[in-house]
Each structure stands twice: as C-alpha cells, then as structure tokens.
Design an enzyme around this catalytic site. Structure first.
Site, PDB file in Angstrom:
ATOM      1  N   ILE A 109       0.840  -1.190   0.000  1.00 41.24           N
ATOM      2  CA  ILE A 109       0.000   0.000   0.000  1.00 41.24           C
ATOM      3  C   ILE A 109       0.878   1.243   0.000  1.00 41.24           C
ATOM      4  O   ILE A 109       1.983   1.243   0.534  1.00 41.24           O
ATOM      5  CB  ILE A 109      -0.955  -0.009   1.222  1.00 41.24           C
ATOM      6  N   CYS A 110       0.403   2.288  -0.650  1.00 41.67           N
ATOM      7  CA  CYS A 110       1.031   3.609  -0.634  1.00 41.67           C
ATOM      8  C   CYS A 110       2.503   3.535  -1.052  1.00 41.67           C
ATOM      9  O   CYS A 110       2.828   3.046  -2.121  1.00 41.67           O
ATOM     10  CB  CYS A 110       0.850   4.231   0.749  1.00 41.67           C
ATOM     11  N   GLY A 111       3.409   4.015  -0.206  1.00 41.70           N
ATOM     12  CA  GLY A 111       4.818   4.078  -0.571  1.00 41.70           C
ATOM     13  C   GLY A 111       5.431   2.739  -0.898  1.00 41.70           C
ATOM     14  O   GLY A 111       6.417   2.672  -1.643  1.00 41.70           O
ATOM     15  N   THR A 113       4.096   0.502  -2.734  1.00 42.86           N
ATOM     16  CA  THR A 113       3.877   0.238  -4.159  1.00 42.86           C
ATOM     17  C   THR A 113       4.964   0.904  -4.993  1.00 42.86           C
ATOM     18  O   THR A 113       5.341   0.393  -6.046  1.00 42.86           O
ATOM     19  CB  THR A 113       2.492   0.737  -4.622  1.00 42.86           C
TER      20      THR A 113
END
Length: 214
Positions: A109-111, A113
């Site tokens: 998730i988020c960073g 990725t």
C-alpha cells in the site's frame, strides 16, 4: 496449523495503513477457522523501528531469515523514505519478488507500491497506487497497467492507495480466505461504508456460530 502473515516494519512505516488488516487477522471472532491465523513483524534487522505514528516496535523476524514456506502473506505498509534508493523498501521489494515467485501473496500500500514499481514488479500486471504520476517517478514501465481503483488484486499481488486502508484489508482477507463471503461483505458494510446494518449482520453470525457450538 497456525498460518503466519508477516508485516514489514521499518522507520516511518505508516501504521494506520495496515491497522484494519492486522487487527482483524489477529481477531478470531469472525474467522472461518478460528485459531488459524497470526501476524508477525519483519524488520531488515533485529533493531527496533519507530512508526510514523511514534510506535516503537521490535521485529519478530529478520528479513534475511524469512522463507517462503514460513509465510502465508507479506504485507508492506507505506513509509516516508520510498524515494531514497537506500530505503528499506528496496530490500523488502527483493523479498517480495522471492515470495511471489514461490506463490506467496504480497500486499503493498502507498509508498510500498513505489518500491515494488522501482523493482520492476508492477511492469506487467494490473496494479494501483496513490496516483499514476506518483508511480511514474519510480521509472517503471507499467503505466499502461495502472488501474484507478482503491485496491487491486492480481493473482498473488495486492496493491492499494494509501487513503484506503479498509479496501486494502478487504482484499487481504479475500485473498487469504479468512472470512466466509457473507461475513466479509458485512465486515466491509460496517468498516467501509459505516453502515450499522453490518454490525447487526456480524452479530447475527456470531449468534449462529455460538448456537452451533463453533
């Protein structure tokens, strides 16, 4: 047999992005098979790390010791250092590649990725993140496969935007088959849609399970 979900921890990891997933993996109340699941944390080293919210955590497992046969899934939260080539997400992306090759699911998730994109793991499969331009800064070649959804599952890989931790958790639960479908739907109704009907559906499920002696 206990199945272990591993969650990456590193300095500045975004604790709120994984809280729904880890809490409800550990909470057995609505599980299809109670007593089956646990969460363990994984660090690059055995040294303590501090989350973005200021929580200090001592990893259960060192990354180098994590073997595919020991894990049911690796969860990768976001972090504040994803743009740094020396970021710990680089080491975890390499482990993610190893796990995916062995058929072990990975959820980012988020960073996180961004770290997977920079490692080339999103070049050829549907995925999502915070924004297409955000991932493009990684230099990856997978822009054509970007899907503008809160969370996307492609086989053994789950990706999500950092503003949708509930949708991220729902994809994790579905991939692990922790809940029966109607229980997962009620869970999302409550936590994703803030619909009180979900609470009563979950309570009814608990009552049925208790009556059946489960």
């Amino acid at each position: 047999m206990i199945k272990t979900v591993h969650m990456a921890v590193y300095d500045t990891f975004s604790d709120w992005e994984v809280g729904h997933a880890t809490a409800h993996i550990n909470r057995e109340l609505w599980h299809r098979e109670p007593g089956t699941w646990q969460v363990k944390t994984v660090g690059v080293s055995a040294d303590p790390v501090t989350s973005m919210g200021g929580m200090r955590i001592l990893p259960d497992v060192v990354l180098a010791d994590l073997q595919p046969a020991d894990s049911a899934m690796l969860i990768l939260p976001g972090l504040a250092t994803e743009f740094d080539p020396a970021s710990p997400i680089t080491a975890f992306a390499a482990k993610a590649r190893e796990l995916l090759a062995a058929g072990v699911p990975v959820a980012a998730i988020c960073g996180a990725t961004f770290g997977l994109a920079r490692a080339g793991l999103l070049d050829d499969r549907p995925h999502t993140s915070n924004d297409p331009g955000y991932l493009a800064a990684s230099g990856y070649s997978g822009g054509a496969h970007y899907v503008p959804e809160p969370a996307v599952t492609d086989g053994d890989l789950i990706t999500a935007t950092g503003t949708k931790p509930v949708e991220f958790a729902r994809e994790i639960f579905a991939r692990l088959d922790i809940y029966e479908p109607e229980v997962l739907a009620a869970w999302y109704k409550l936590y994703g849609n803030n619909d009180p009907a979900g609470f009563y559906e979950l309570f009814e499920y608990e009552q049925r399970r208790a009556a059946a002696g489960r």
